[in-house]
Enzyme design. Structure first.
Site: not given
Ligand code: GLA
Length: 391
Positions: A133, A131, A35, A32, A179, A26
């Site tokens: 992102g 890794g 969640d 950001e 995610d 994703r």
């Molecule tokens: C990571 C975590 C998510 C979320 C993002 C920041 O991807 O897995 O749950 O907290 O960081 O938005």
């Protein structure tokens, strides 16, 4: 379904798999670090995914990865216990897969009994950069949980939450739900607005004529490394000091409260504003108002950089570089931060020239190879079974 996962299964076990599942990575468009604060997030699933091919075991849990070229095998009692994965040197990729199996099995009696009696054999192959992102771990967990459930002939209630638990218990990352949720529930051509307080969600159409460009900084992050957990703890402290059950229920005007430490106040300010930006952003996206959305992305990045302090020099440069490219109306870091990827919202007609010029400018300014992709908002995970193997 990916030929690589099926081939890896055939090579590792000398048979064809009986069930397969794919699950996408994703990018989060906005919202950001909201969640785990009961806020809103607005991610899209992308056209990069992880595929898991599986078949019945021979009494063990036998996991193979086409990406790292490694395998792990242990009796179920060992493989499916979280403690096994807390020892130094336990292979990280396998902890995600084992965690997904164990946590999905808690909600799926047929899978539980299959794993206990026969075990499982599975092979994974992913084109989500590890890794980077883009939620390579969620894609891995969801594809494994779905494929295993399909093999056991069972549809568990909540794959996304089971996979989030796997991440907490087996990988030691206290992540939110975003995610795994978008990997399961995304719809092609749409972003997904998720209310993390209630689990309610809606699909928001992506504006026609606009595309999402992803610049991989090449800096690899490690969320279990402590900073993510520290941000989460800071938010919980701030909510407590404000007398709110979570920052979703806190107001910016209350941030002057005497019991709130200055750093926690900055973290809370980011979260409160970002929850609002995600909500407003979803409206702008639905109206096709890319310019308003782009401006919100720029504000979001500044807030993550200055108040939440989860950006890094390479991400800041990536955002500057993206904003400089003709056709881009907004850019920000995406995901947990400390490396990984930045995204830009770009006019689709400009994307073919924008991608190479962003890559070139990033390489010039950082000396790093910056891979740029234009991604498509894709559908969520899916599984298939076939008596004679997966198609
Ligand atoms: C990571 C975590 C998510 C979320 C993002 C920041 O991807 O897995 O749950 O907290 O960081 O938005």
């Amino acid at each position: 379904m990916s030929a690589r996962a099926r081939e890896s299964f055939a090579r590792s076990f000398g048979e064809v798999p009986e069930a397969c599942a794919r699950a996408p990575g994703r990018v989060n468009l906005i919202g950001e670090h909201t969640d785990y604060n009961d806020g809103f997030v607005l991610p899209i699933a992308i056209d990069l995914d992880c595929v898991c091919a599986c078949g019945p075991g021979r009494g063990t849990v036998h996991l193979a990865s086409a990406d790292v070229g490694a395998a792990y095998e242990a009796p179920p009692g060992e493989a499916l216990r979280a403690e096994t994965w807390r020892t130094a040197g336990a292979p990280r990729w396998a902890s995600y897969a084992a965690g997904a199996l164990a946590c999905a099995a808690r909600e799926a009696p047929a899978l539980e009994s299959m794993l206990r009696t026969r075990g499982i054999r599975l092979a994974v192959a992913s084109d989500v950069p590890l890794g980077g992102g883009l939620s390579s771990s969620a894609a891995l967990e969801v594809s494994v949980a779905l494929a295993a459930c399909a093999l056991a002939g069972e549809a568990p209630a909540d794959i996304a939450r089971a996979c989030q638990r796997a991440e907490h218990e087996f990988a030691g990352t206290p992540c939110g739900l975003m995610d795994q949720f978008v990997s399961v529930h995304a719809r092609a051509g749409h972003a997904l607005l998720l209310d993390c307080a209630t689990g309610a969600f809606e699909h928001v159409p992506m504006p026609p004529g606009w595309s999402v460009m992803v610049l991989d900084t090449g800096v690899r992050h490690e969320l279990a490394g402590g900073e993510y957990a520290r941000r989460r703890a800071s938010c919980e402290r701030a909510a407590r000091a404000l007398g709110a059950p979570s920052l979703r229920h806190a107001r910016e005007r209350d941030l002057g409260a005497p019991g709130l430490a200055p750093q926690d106040r900055d973290r809370a300010r980011h979260v409160i504003r970002e929850i609002e930006r995600a909500r407003t952003g979803a409206g702008a996206l639905a109206r096709g108002d890319a310019r308003v959305f782009g401006a919100l992305m720029v504000q979001s990045h500044a807030s993550l950089r200055d108040d939440y302090e989860v950006s890094c020099p390479e991400l800041n440069i990536a955002v500057e570089v993206l904003l400089d490219v003709p056709g881009v109306v907004g850019a920000r870091m995406t995901g947990g931060g400390f490396g990984g990827a930045a995204i830009g919202l770009v006019r689709t007609d400009d994307a073919p020239s924008a991608a190479p010029s962003a890559a070139e400018a990033y390489a010039r300014r950082t000396g790093r190879d910056g891979k740029v992709r234009v991604v498509r908002a894709s559908g969520g995970a899916s599984a298939e079974t076939a008596p004679a193997g997966c198609a």
